[in-house]
Design a protein around this motif. Sequence first.
Motif, short mmCIF file in Angstrom:
data_model
loop_
_atom_site.label_atom_id
_atom_site.label_comp_id
_atom_site.label_asym_id
_atom_site.label_seq_id
_atom_site.Cartn_x
_atom_site.Cartn_y
_atom_site.Cartn_z
N ILE A 90 12.45 -25.99 -77.93
CA ILE A 90 11.46 -25.02 -77.48
C ILE A 90 10.08 -25.67 -77.33
CG2 ILE A 90 10.28 -22.84 -78.02
CD1 ILE A 90 13.34 -22.56 -77.49
N PHE A 91 9.54 -26.16 -78.44
CA PHE A 91 8.17 -26.68 -78.42
C PHE A 91 8.04 -27.97 -77.61
CE2 PHE A 91 8.22 -23.96 -82.19
CZ PHE A 91 7.18 -23.11 -81.84
N GLY A 92 9.09 -28.77 -77.59
CA GLY A 92 9.07 -29.97 -76.75
C GLY A 92 8.94 -29.60 -75.28
N ARG A 93 9.67 -28.58 -74.88
CA ARG A 93 9.60 -28.14 -73.47
C ARG A 93 8.26 -27.46 -73.18
NH1 ARG A 93 15.28 -27.62 -74.45
NH2 ARG A 93 16.34 -29.09 -73.04
N ILE A 94 7.78 -26.64 -74.09
CA ILE A 94 6.46 -26.01 -73.89
C ILE A 94 5.40 -27.10 -73.67
CG2 ILE A 94 4.60 -24.72 -75.02
CD1 ILE A 94 6.79 -22.98 -76.33
N HIS A 95 5.44 -28.10 -74.53
CA HIS A 95 4.46 -29.19 -74.43
C HIS A 95 4.62 -29.95 -73.11
CE1 HIS A 95 1.84 -32.48 -75.50
NE2 HIS A 95 2.82 -33.31 -75.21
N ARG A 96 5.83 -30.28 -72.74
CA ARG A 96 6.06 -31.07 -71.52
C ARG A 96 5.67 -30.27 -70.27
NH1 ARG A 96 8.27 -35.76 -72.56
NH2 ARG A 96 9.31 -36.16 -70.59
N ILE A 97 5.96 -28.97 -70.26
CA ILE A 97 5.57 -28.14 -69.11
C ILE A 97 4.05 -28.06 -69.03
CG2 ILE A 97 5.58 -25.78 -68.18
CD1 ILE A 97 8.50 -25.60 -69.38
N ALA A 98 3.40 -27.82 -70.17
CA ALA A 98 1.93 -27.74 -70.17
C ALA A 98 1.31 -29.06 -69.72
CB ALA A 98 1.43 -27.37 -71.57
N THR A 99 1.91 -30.17 -70.12
CA THR A 99 1.41 -31.48 -69.72
C THR A 99 1.59 -31.70 -68.21
OG1 THR A 99 1.87 -32.38 -71.92
CG2 THR A 99 1.67 -33.97 -70.13
N ARG A 100 2.68 -31.22 -67.65
CA ARG A 100 2.90 -31.36 -66.20
C ARG A 100 2.00 -30.44 -65.39
NH1 ARG A 100 8.72 -30.18 -64.74
NH2 ARG A 100 7.95 -30.56 -62.64
N VAL A 101 1.81 -29.21 -65.86
CA VAL A 101 1.02 -28.23 -65.12
C VAL A 101 -0.48 -28.51 -65.24
CG1 VAL A 101 0.41 -25.77 -64.98
CG2 VAL A 101 2.79 -26.45 -65.27
N GLY A 102 -0.90 -29.01 -66.39
CA GLY A 102 -2.33 -29.21 -66.68
C GLY A 102 -3.11 -29.93 -65.59
N PRO A 103 -2.68 -31.09 -65.13
CA PRO A 103 -3.45 -31.79 -64.09
C PRO A 103 -3.56 -30.99 -62.79
CG PRO A 103 -1.90 -33.29 -65.14
CD PRO A 103 -1.58 -31.91 -65.65
N HIS A 104 -2.53 -30.23 -62.46
CA HIS A 104 -2.59 -29.40 -61.26
C HIS A 104 -3.63 -28.29 -61.41
CE1 HIS A 104 0.96 -31.23 -59.39
NE2 HIS A 104 1.47 -31.27 -60.62
N MET A 105 -3.70 -27.72 -62.62
CA MET A 105 -4.70 -26.68 -62.88
C MET A 105 -6.11 -27.27 -62.84
SD MET A 105 -2.91 -24.40 -65.84
CE MET A 105 -3.62 -22.82 -65.45
N GLU A 106 -6.28 -28.42 -63.45
CA GLU A 106 -7.60 -29.06 -63.44
C GLU A 106 -8.05 -29.36 -62.01
OE1 GLU A 106 -9.77 -29.28 -65.75
OE2 GLU A 106 -8.56 -28.91 -67.52
N ALA A 107 -7.12 -29.85 -61.17
CA ALA A 107 -7.47 -30.15 -59.78
C ALA A 107 -7.81 -28.87 -59.03
CB ALA A 107 -6.30 -30.87 -59.10
N LEU A 108 -7.08 -27.81 -59.30
CA LEU A 108 -7.36 -26.53 -58.66
C LEU A 108 -8.77 -26.06 -59.02
CD1 LEU A 108 -5.07 -23.48 -58.35
CD2 LEU A 108 -7.30 -23.20 -59.37
N PHE A 109 -9.11 -26.08 -60.31
CA PHE A 109 -10.44 -25.63 -60.72
C PHE A 109 -11.52 -26.56 -60.19
CE2 PHE A 109 -7.97 -23.60 -64.34
CZ PHE A 109 -7.96 -22.36 -63.74
#
Length: 181
Positions: A36-55
């Motif tokens: 569970i937490f490994g996947r939550i972390h890995r998804i957040a790590t993958r999505v994070g840069p896309h969100m930062e670029a969007l903002f």
Amino acid sequence: MTSKEPQTPDRTDDVDHFIAQRAKESPDIDTAGMAIFGRIHRIATRVGPHMEALFARHGLDRGEFDVLATLQRSGPPYKLSPTALYTSLMLSSGGLTHRLKRLEAAGLIRREPSPDDGRSLIVALTDEGQHRTSQAFNDDMQMEASWLAALTAEERRALADLLRKLGFATPTFDKNSDPPP
């Protein structure tokens, strides 16, 4: 619009690999948390840069957007005390002050005297702040929807419900471990 059939995982991911490795090294330890937490972390790590670029396309970073979005979702007149802001954002007052200075310099917020206490200031969203927040929020929701397109509507609801339940969990910690933040 076609509905998606529920699917079972037909491939493994890195977390499956890590769990298999750990099972060999520590067969007596339950690794359900990694799944569970490994996947939550890995998804957040993958999505994070896309969100930062969007903002960044909106001239913001994620922390600045969080301040603006908090003001906006508070509703008219889009004003909050600094205490209400840092409590909602789970920030220190010093961390909030730094963000407020940047947002004020950019003309996205203004600080004005509190009508209730002349010694205090209220943080208010400017018209430009309202406009930019609305644009960034719309783009953010479109991006998140594209990530969630892999799930059916029912799967999204179930996942949201399970994460909410997990968020309310109150784990017990070993007396030798660090206290939770």
